[in-house]
Design a protein around this motif. Structure first.
Motif, PDB file in Angstrom:
ATOM      1  N   UNK A  23      36.274   7.508 121.232  1.00 21.30           N
ATOM      2  CA  UNK A  23      35.381   6.848 120.272  1.00 21.30           C
ATOM      3  C   UNK A  23      35.762   7.207 118.830  1.00 21.30           C
ATOM      4  N   UNK A  24      36.085   8.447 118.611  1.00 23.70           N
ATOM      5  CA  UNK A  24      36.459   8.917 117.268  1.00 23.70           C
ATOM      6  C   UNK A  24      37.808   8.348 116.843  1.00 23.70           C
ATOM      7  N   UNK A  25      38.786   8.401 117.724  1.00 20.78           N
ATOM      8  CA  UNK A  25      40.144   7.979 117.389  1.00 20.78           C
ATOM      9  C   UNK A  25      40.282   6.465 117.275  1.00 20.78           C
ATOM     10  N   UNK A  26      39.477   5.695 117.984  1.00 20.51           N
ATOM     11  CA  UNK A  26      39.556   4.230 117.889  1.00 20.51           C
ATOM     12  C   UNK A  26      39.278   3.750 116.473  1.00 20.51           C
ATOM     13  N   UNK A  27      38.500   4.496 115.729  1.00 20.61           N
ATOM     14  CA  UNK A  27      38.206   4.120 114.336  1.00 20.61           C
ATOM     15  C   UNK A  27      39.439   4.224 113.445  1.00 20.61           C
ATOM     16  N   UNK A  28      40.475   4.905 113.907  1.00 25.88           N
ATOM     17  CA  UNK A  28      41.692   5.125 113.123  1.00 25.88           C
ATOM     18  C   UNK A  28      42.773   4.089 113.413  1.00 25.88           C
ATOM     19  N   UNK A  29      42.454   3.096 114.236  1.00 29.95           N
ATOM     20  CA  UNK A  29      43.455   2.106 114.611  1.00 29.95           C
ATOM     21  C   UNK A  29      43.984   1.331 113.413  1.00 29.95           C
ATOM     22  N   UNK A  30      45.270   1.047 113.445  1.00 29.73           N
ATOM     23  CA  UNK A  30      45.904   0.197 112.458  1.00 29.73           C
ATOM     24  C   UNK A  30      45.657  -1.267 112.801  1.00 29.73           C
ATOM     25  N   UNK A  31      45.732  -1.589 114.088  1.00 35.37           N
ATOM     26  CA  UNK A  31      45.515  -2.951 114.575  1.00 35.37           C
ATOM     27  C   UNK A  31      44.560  -2.912 115.763  1.00 35.37           C
ATOM     28  N   UNK A  32      43.574  -3.734 115.732  1.00 33.28           N
ATOM     29  CA  UNK A  32      42.643  -3.826 116.852  1.00 33.28           C
ATOM     30  C   UNK A  32      42.634  -5.262 117.351  1.00 33.28           C
ATOM     31  N   UNK A  33      42.679  -5.432 118.664  1.00 31.36           N
ATOM     32  CA  UNK A  33      42.662  -6.777 119.240  1.00 31.36           C
ATOM     33  C   UNK A  33      41.361  -7.511 118.930  1.00 31.36           C
ATOM     34  N   UNK A  34      40.354  -6.815 118.420  1.00 34.71           N
ATOM     35  CA  UNK A  34      39.090  -7.460 118.072  1.00 34.71           C
ATOM     36  C   UNK A  34      39.067  -7.965 116.635  1.00 34.71           C
ATOM     37  N   UNK A  35      40.113  -7.655 115.844  1.00 33.53           N
ATOM     38  CA  UNK A  35      40.176  -8.136 114.469  1.00 33.53           C
ATOM     39  C   UNK A  35      40.391  -9.647 114.446  1.00 33.53           C
ATOM     40  N   UNK A  36      39.731 -10.329 113.540  1.00 34.17           N
ATOM     41  CA  UNK A  36      39.894 -11.780 113.427  1.00 34.17           C
ATOM     42  C   UNK A  36      41.327 -12.158 113.053  1.00 34.17           C
ATOM     43  N   UNK A  37      42.007 -11.318 112.304  1.00 36.89           N
ATOM     44  CA  UNK A  37      43.371 -11.636 111.863  1.00 36.89           C
ATOM     45  C   UNK A  37      44.453 -11.027 112.766  1.00 36.89           C
ATOM     46  N   UNK A  38      44.090 -10.609 113.993  1.00 33.70           N
ATOM     47  CA  UNK A  38      45.063 -10.042 114.925  1.00 33.70           C
ATOM     48  C   UNK A  38      46.046 -11.141 115.324  1.00 33.70           C
TER      49      UNK A  38
END
Length: 95
Positions: A21-36
């Protein structure tokens, strides 16, 4: 439970869930981003030749980046993250 002097193996579900949970906030790219971008699906850390999986249960999702040109060199990364320095593995393995 590990004994005194035994190395940490990363096999503690509660600890791993908290780290995730803590480390997911540090992602550079997330598949949930609108601009992925669609192309990023095939260029995730887990498929990069410079990604080294951690040991134990936590290593199922996380590894260290060893890419000399990557801004994440020397950092723990989520296997589904990525960066512009992706280099495909020759064996096609992921994770």
């Amino acid at each position: 439970m590990r004994g005194a002097g035994e190395p940490w193996t990363g096999d503690d579900r509660s600890h791993n869930d908290f780290c995730h949970a803590r480390w997911r906030r540090l992602q550079n790219r997330s598949t949930t981003q609108a601009d992925y971008r669609e192309a990023w699906y095939d260029a995730q850390c887990g498929g990069c030749r410079f990604w080294v999986a951690l040991r134990g249960e936590i290593g199922l999702d996380y590894g260290a980046c060893t890419g000399p040109s990557s801004p994440f060199d020397g950092r723990v990364r989520f296997e589904h993250d990525g960066c512009e320095c992706f280099a495909a593995r020759g064996d096609g393995w992921f994770g």
